[in-house]
Scaffold this active site. Structure first.
Site, PDB file in Angstrom:
ATOM      1  N   ASP A  56       0.395  19.718  -1.750  1.00  0.00           N
ATOM      2  CA  ASP A  56       0.556  21.147  -1.475  1.00  0.00           C
ATOM      3  C   ASP A  56       0.554  21.465   0.025  1.00  0.00           C
ATOM      4  OD1 ASP A  56       0.400  21.328  -4.209  1.00  0.00           O
ATOM      5  OD2 ASP A  56      -1.117  22.902  -4.224  1.00  0.00           O
ATOM      6  N   HIS A 212      -3.296  17.593  -0.788  1.00  0.00           N
ATOM      7  CA  HIS A 212      -2.616  18.387   0.240  1.00  0.00           C
ATOM      8  C   HIS A 212      -1.984  17.485   1.286  1.00  0.00           C
ATOM      9  CE1 HIS A 212      -5.511  21.065  -1.696  1.00  0.00           C
ATOM     10  NE2 HIS A 212      -4.666  22.037  -1.415  1.00  0.00           N
TER      11      HIS A 212
HETATM   12 ZN   LIG Z   1      -2.109  25.622  -1.429  1.00  0.00          ZN
END
Ligand SMILES: [Zn+2]
Length: 254
Positions: A56, A212
């Protein structure tokens, strides 16, 4: 009342009820009367033995290095991208195109990482359309999968997504919490070990894991270790779409 009159009355009442029950919506004033259904929220893969690793908050500085790692292991992943977060999507357009061209899945993650449930409907819509326009400029298409920031959705958001031709709001069943220990990839790796060391799990619906790509340690150190462990344990490392059995033709729209 004659039997005939009674029949006519019943028929009239039935017709009236039928007309009144027909869906009426002021938003259906366009040429199509078919209302799209709300987006589905999913937390897990449906195909047993799959793992969909999701990255992400990019694109950012480590996207290309991560793509090299994925290519070296011949696996696919899913990238939920922002327009303006750690980087601006237009500054990383070549990386975005490369993600797409190399067969990974790209999903929408809002323009600048907003909780859509906390915004007015106009502001939530702007979060979607601004990034859709950027994707269309870079890729020629826009995603039909999205990840709500913070995993936060409600009925109004899902309806708005459905009307914009999104099929799927992707949450997760496993969170590495990599953002909370950004330099300690062992802590995130231990999440994978707990998940994958139970080999019975390979016969269960697969996993969607949150991490992430904007975190250098996640992208370049955790990712290869996690992928190698999943492969050793017999999992298929695939996109979210593939782990749901959804053909690639359904992942994007123009
Ligand atoms: Zn996010």
């Amino acid at each position: 009342m004659s039997p005939f009159s009674r029949l006519a009355l019943v028929a009239t009442l039935f017709a009236t009820a039928f007309v009144c029950a027909a869906p009426v919506s002021p938003s259906q004033s366009g040429p199509s009367l078919q209302k799209r259904s709300a987006a589905n929220v999913i937390y897990q893969c449906t195909i047993p033995g799959t793992i969909a690793i999701t990255f992400d908050d990019g694109p950012f500085l480590y996207t290309n290095g991560l793509l090299d790692i994925l290519k070296s292991r011949n696996v696919k992943a899913t990238f939920f991208m922002n327009g303006q977060n750690y980087g601006n999507i237009n500054d990383f357009a070549a990386s975005v195109k490369r993600v797409y061209d190399e067969g990974h899945q790209i999903g929408h993650h809002t323009w600048d990482h907003q909780d859509l449930t906390a915004l007015s409907s106009a502001d939530a819509l702007a979060e979607m359309t601004k990034l859709e326009d950027a994707f269309k400029n870079i890729l020629g298409v826009r995603p039909r999968y999205m990840r709500p920031p913070f995993g936060s959705v409600n009925a109004a958001v899902l309806e708005m997504l459905g009307e914009r031709n999104y099929t799927t709001a992707v949450v997760w069943d496993t969170d590495t919490m990599d953002w909370s220990h950004p330099t300690d990839f062992q802590a995130s790796y231990s999440v994978y070990e707990s998940l994958l060391n139970n080999t019975d799990g390979i016969n269960q619906p697969g996993h969607i894991v949150l991490e992430h790509e904007v975190n250098q340690v996640t992208a370049l150190q955790l990712a290869p270790m996690a992928i190698d462990l999943a492969l050793i344990k017999g999992y298929k490392v695939v996109t979210v779409g593939e782990c749901l059995g959804d053909p690639q033709a359904n992942w994007y729209t123009v």
